[in-house]
Design an enzyme around this catalytic site. Structure first.
Site, PDB file in Angstrom:
ATOM      1  CB  THR A  29      -8.463   1.734   8.617  1.00 28.55           C
ATOM      2  OG1 THR A  29      -8.377   1.527   7.198  1.00 28.55           O
ATOM      3  CG2 THR A  29      -8.638   3.200   8.927  1.00 28.55           C
ATOM      4  CD1 TRP A  30      -5.303  -4.804   6.772  1.00 26.98           C
ATOM      5  CD2 TRP A  30      -3.075  -4.602   6.913  1.00 26.98           C
ATOM      6  NE1 TRP A  30      -4.741  -5.932   6.222  1.00 26.98           N
ATOM      7  CE2 TRP A  30      -3.388  -5.839   6.301  1.00 26.98           C
ATOM      8  CE3 TRP A  30      -1.731  -4.260   7.107  1.00 26.98           C
ATOM      9  CZ2 TRP A  30      -2.398  -6.738   5.881  1.00 26.98           C
ATOM     10  CZ3 TRP A  30      -0.749  -5.146   6.689  1.00 26.98           C
ATOM     11  CH2 TRP A  30      -1.081  -6.372   6.086  1.00 26.98           C
ATOM     12  CG  ASP A  56      -4.422   4.215   3.924  1.00 31.24           C
ATOM     13  OD1 ASP A  56      -4.356   4.610   2.740  1.00 31.24           O
ATOM     14  OD2 ASP A  56      -4.238   3.029   4.249  1.00 31.24           O
ATOM     15  CE1 TYR A  61      -5.460  -2.788   3.816  1.00 28.67           C
ATOM     16  CE2 TYR A  61      -6.121  -0.644   4.648  1.00 28.67           C
ATOM     17  CZ  TYR A  61      -5.191  -1.462   4.016  1.00 28.67           C
ATOM     18  OH  TYR A  61      -4.002  -0.925   3.582  1.00 28.67           O
ATOM     19  CD  GLN A 171      -0.903   3.753   1.767  1.00 33.15           C
ATOM     20  OE1 GLN A 171      -1.165   2.634   2.209  1.00 33.15           O
ATOM     21  NE2 GLN A 171      -1.814   4.690   1.646  1.00 33.15           N
ATOM     22  CE1 TYR A 199       3.249  -1.535   3.614  1.00 33.96           C
ATOM     23  CE2 TYR A 199       2.853  -0.228   1.639  1.00 33.96           C
ATOM     24  CZ  TYR A 199       3.269  -1.413   2.250  1.00 33.96           C
ATOM     25  OH  TYR A 199       3.709  -2.463   1.472  1.00 33.96           O
TER      26      TYR A 199
HETATM   27  N1  LIG Z   1      -0.628   0.132   0.781  1.00 35.14           N
HETATM   28  C1  LIG Z   1      -0.321  -0.993   1.373  1.00 35.14           C
HETATM   29  O1  LIG Z   1       0.018  -2.010   0.740  1.00 35.14           O
HETATM   30  C2  LIG Z   1      -0.390  -1.058   2.879  1.00 35.14           C
HETATM   31  C3  LIG Z   1       0.187  -2.174   3.549  1.00 35.14           C
HETATM   32  C4  LIG Z   1       0.147  -2.187   4.938  1.00 35.14           C
HETATM   33  C5  LIG Z   1      -0.444  -1.136   5.642  1.00 35.14           C
HETATM   34  N2  LIG Z   1      -1.032  -0.090   4.960  1.00 35.14           N
HETATM   35  C6  LIG Z   1      -1.681   1.016   5.702  1.00 35.14           C
HETATM   36  O2  LIG Z   1      -0.783   1.515   6.681  1.00 35.14           O
HETATM   37  C7  LIG Z   1      -1.399   1.469   7.955  1.00 35.14           C
HETATM   38  C8  LIG Z   1      -0.375   1.281   9.061  1.00 35.14           C
HETATM   39  O3  LIG Z   1       0.358   0.097   8.912  1.00 35.14           O
HETATM   40  P1  LIG Z   1       0.102  -1.219   9.782  1.00 35.14           P
HETATM   41  O4  LIG Z   1      -1.295  -1.246  10.275  1.00 35.14           O
HETATM   42  O5  LIG Z   1       0.581  -2.347   8.932  1.00 35.14           O
HETATM   43  O6  LIG Z   1       1.111  -1.154  10.986  1.00 35.14           O
HETATM   44  P2  LIG Z   1       1.768  -0.042  11.936  1.00 35.14           P
HETATM   45  O7  LIG Z   1       0.983   1.218  11.905  1.00 35.14           O
HETATM   46  O8  LIG Z   1       3.210  -0.022  11.603  1.00 35.14           O
HETATM   47  O9  LIG Z   1       1.638  -0.745  13.337  1.00 35.14           O
HETATM   48  C9  LIG Z   1       0.409  -1.023  13.932  1.00 35.14           C
HETATM   49  C10 LIG Z   1       0.747  -1.660  15.284  1.00 35.14           C
HETATM   50  O10 LIG Z   1       1.335  -0.658  16.123  1.00 35.14           O
HETATM   51  C11 LIG Z   1       0.612  -0.601  17.335  1.00 35.14           C
HETATM   52  N3  LIG Z   1       0.563   0.780  17.820  1.00 35.14           N
HETATM   53  C12 LIG Z   1       0.115   1.873  17.164  1.00 35.14           C
HETATM   54  N4  LIG Z   1       0.266   2.979  17.906  1.00 35.14           N
HETATM   55  C13 LIG Z   1       0.832   2.560  19.077  1.00 35.14           C
HETATM   56  C14 LIG Z   1       1.241   3.229  20.253  1.00 35.14           C
HETATM   57  N5  LIG Z   1       1.139   4.556  20.343  1.00 35.14           N
HETATM   58  N6  LIG Z   1       1.768   2.495  21.272  1.00 35.14           N
HETATM   59  C15 LIG Z   1       1.908   1.136  21.160  1.00 35.14           C
HETATM   60  N7  LIG Z   1       1.533   0.449  20.053  1.00 35.14           N
HETATM   61  C16 LIG Z   1       1.000   1.152  19.031  1.00 35.14           C
HETATM   62  C17 LIG Z   1      -0.762  -1.071  17.005  1.00 35.14           C
HETATM   63  O11 LIG Z   1      -1.330  -1.579  18.184  1.00 35.14           O
HETATM   64  P3  LIG Z   1      -2.860  -1.293  18.571  1.00 35.14           P
HETATM   65  O12 LIG Z   1      -3.648  -1.726  17.350  1.00 35.14           O
HETATM   66  O13 LIG Z   1      -3.039  -2.114  19.778  1.00 35.14           O
HETATM   67  O14 LIG Z   1      -2.998   0.185  18.827  1.00 35.14           O
HETATM   68  C18 LIG Z   1      -0.484  -2.165  15.973  1.00 35.14           C
HETATM   69  O15 LIG Z   1      -0.126  -3.386  16.623  1.00 35.14           O
HETATM   70  C19 LIG Z   1      -2.384   0.309   7.813  1.00 35.14           C
HETATM   71  O16 LIG Z   1      -3.311   0.255   8.858  1.00 35.14           O
HETATM   72  C20 LIG Z   1      -2.941   0.588   6.440  1.00 35.14           C
HETATM   73  O17 LIG Z   1      -3.892   1.629   6.494  1.00 35.14           O
HETATM   74  C21 LIG Z   1      -0.980  -0.041   3.598  1.00 35.14           C
END
Ligand SMILES: NC(=O)c1ccc[n+]([C@@H]2O[C@H](COP(=O)([O-])OP(=O)(O)OC[C@H]3O[C@@H](n4cnc5c(N)ncnc54)[C@H](OP(=O)(O)O)[C@@H]3O)[C@@H](O)[C@H]2O)c1
Length: 290
Positions: A29-30, A56, A61, A171, A199
Site C-alpha cells: 500500500t505504499w 501490508d 505511508y 520483510q 517487498y
Molecule cells: N518494509 C519496507 O521497508 C518496504 C519498502 C518498500 C515497499 N514495502 C511494501 O511492499 C509493497 C510493494 O512494493 P512497492 O510498492 O515498492 O513496489 P512493487 O510492488 O515492486 O511495484 C509497484 C509498481 O508495479 C506496478 N504494478 C503492479 N502490478 C502491476 C501489473 N499487474 N501490471 C503492471 N504494473 C503493475 C504498480 O503500478 P500501478 O500502481 O499503476 O498498479 C507500481 O508502479 C509496498 O507497497 C509496501 O507495502 C515495504
C-alpha cells in the site's frame, strides 16, 4: 491464467512460527494515497475478493493516509484480512511503540493487527521495542510481531533477546534484479521458522522490459503458461518455502493479474533459466533497502 478470476486458486502457506495460513500473494500500500481514493479502495477490495488478504501498510505511508484508506477498504471484512502495519524506527521506544500502534489501529479502524513490524532498525535499543511488542500482544492489540530490513546479525540479536520462534517475519527487498537476501537472510529465516516477505517484488517501477535480455526470458516462460511476465516474476520469488510477497497495484486489473500468480507453478528448468537471466550477484556488505 492471465486475469481469469474463475480460475484463480490462491496458494496459502504457514506464516513463519504462527499457526496461520497466509496467501502467497498479498497487497502492498505504499503510495496508494497518491491514487484516486475510490479506485485505491476498489483495488484493495478486488484483491481481497481474489484471495490477496495479506494487506501490508505502515504509519510511514502517506503519513498515515494509506492506513486510513486501508481502514475504509477493509471495513466490514476485518476478519478476512491478515493485516500488517509497521512502526517507524524513530517511534520505536518502549512507550513510543505502543503509542504508534494505537495510532495505526485508530486509522485502520480496528482493534487489532495480525502482525506489527519494526520498519527498519533505528537508534532505540531492540529490547524496548520487543518489550512493547510483547505488551501489545498480551493486550490483544497485535497477534504477532516481526521486523523489516533486518540482516542476519540483527536477526540474531532479536533471537537472543526474544527467544526462538518469536519473530513472525522479516520483510525485505527482493525482486529479480535484487537477490541479495538469498545469500544469508533467507537461509537464516528458513532455519529459524521466520516468514520472509518480499517487498517491491516488481522492483518498485523497475520491472524488466520485454526488450531486455532478461525480460525476453520471462516473457517466453509466461507465454508457455498463458501467463504474464509479472506473474512469472512473482512465482520465481515464491520458490522458497518461507516466502510471501506483497506487490502494490493501483487498479483492479493489476490486482487481478497479480493474484493470478497465486496458483502458478514453474518447472525446475524454468527456474534455472530465470536464475541464469537474473544472476544472484555477490553478497553485499549491508542489506539493500529501497
Ligand atoms: N518494509 C519496507 O521497508 C518496504 C519498502 C518498500 C515497499 N514495502 C511494501 O511492499 C509493497 C510493494 O512494493 P512497492 O510498492 O515498492 O513496489 P512493487 O510492488 O515492486 O511495484 C509497484 C509498481 O508495479 C506496478 N504494478 C503492479 N502490478 C502491476 C501489473 N499487474 N501490471 C503492471 N504494473 C503493475 C504498480 O503500478 P500501478 O500502481 O499503476 O498498479 C507500481 O508502479 C509496498 O507497497 C509496501 O507495502 C515495504
Amino acid at each position: 491464467m492471465k486475469t481469469n478470476v474463475s480460475q484463480i486458486a490462491m496458494e496459502r502457506r504457514r506464516f513463519g512460527p504462527t499457526h496461520r495460513e497466509v496467501p502467497v500473494i498479498g497487497q502492498g500500500t505504499w503510495y496508494i494515497d497518491e491514487s484516486d481514493r475510490a479506485s485505491a479502495i476498489r483495488t484493495l477490495r478486488r484483491g481481497l475478493d481474489l484471495g490477496m488478504t495479506h494487506v501490508d501498510t505502515a504509519e510511514l505511508y502517506g503519513d498515515g493516509a494509506a492506513e486510513e484508506i486501508v481502514g475504509e477498504a477493509i471495513a466490514g471484512r476485518r476478519d478476512e484480512v491478515f493485516l500488517v502495519s509497521k512502526v517507524l524506527p524513530e517511534h520505536a521506544s518502549r512507550r513510543g511503540t505502543v503509542v504508534a500502534c494505537e495510532g495505526s489501529l485508530a486509522r485502520l479502524r480496528t482493534d487489532r493487527l495480525v502482525c506489527y513490524l519494526l520498519h527498519w532498525r533505528g537508534r532505540f535499543p531492540l529490547e524496548g521495542t520487543i518489550t512493547a511488542f510483547e505488551q501489545l500482544k498480551n493486550d490483544g492489540k497485535i497477534l504477532s510481531w516481526g521486523v523489516s530490513n533486518f540482516d542476519v546479525s540483527d536477526l540474531e540479536e532479536v533471537r537472543t533477546i526474544a527467544g526462538e520462534r518469536r519473530i513472525a517475519c522479516n520483510q525485505v527487498l527482493y525482486h529479480l534484479k535484487e537477490r541479495a537476501i538469498e545469500h544469508a537472510v533467507i537461509p537464516w529465516c528458513e532455519k529459524h521458522s521466520v516468514a520472509v516477505v518480499a517487498y517491491s517484488p516488481f522492483g518498485h517501477g523497475d520491472f524488466p522490459g520485454p526488450r531486455t535480455a532478461g525480460g525476453r526470458v520471462i516473457e517466453q516462460i509466461a507465454a508457455a503458461h498463458g501467463a504474464t511476465a509479472r506473474q512469472i516474476a512473482l512465482r520465481f520469488l515464491l520458490r522458497w518455502p518461507s516466502m510471501f510477497t506483497i506487490p502494490k497495484a493501483s487498479t483492479p486489473e493489476h490486482a487481478a493479474e497479480n493474484a493470478g500468480a497465486g496458483s502458478l507453478q514453474l518447472t525446475r528448468d524454468e527456474i534455472a533459466e530465470i536464475d541464469a537471466a537474473f544472476p544472484l550477484g555477490p553478497r553485499p556488505r549491508s542489506l539493500p533497502m529501497l
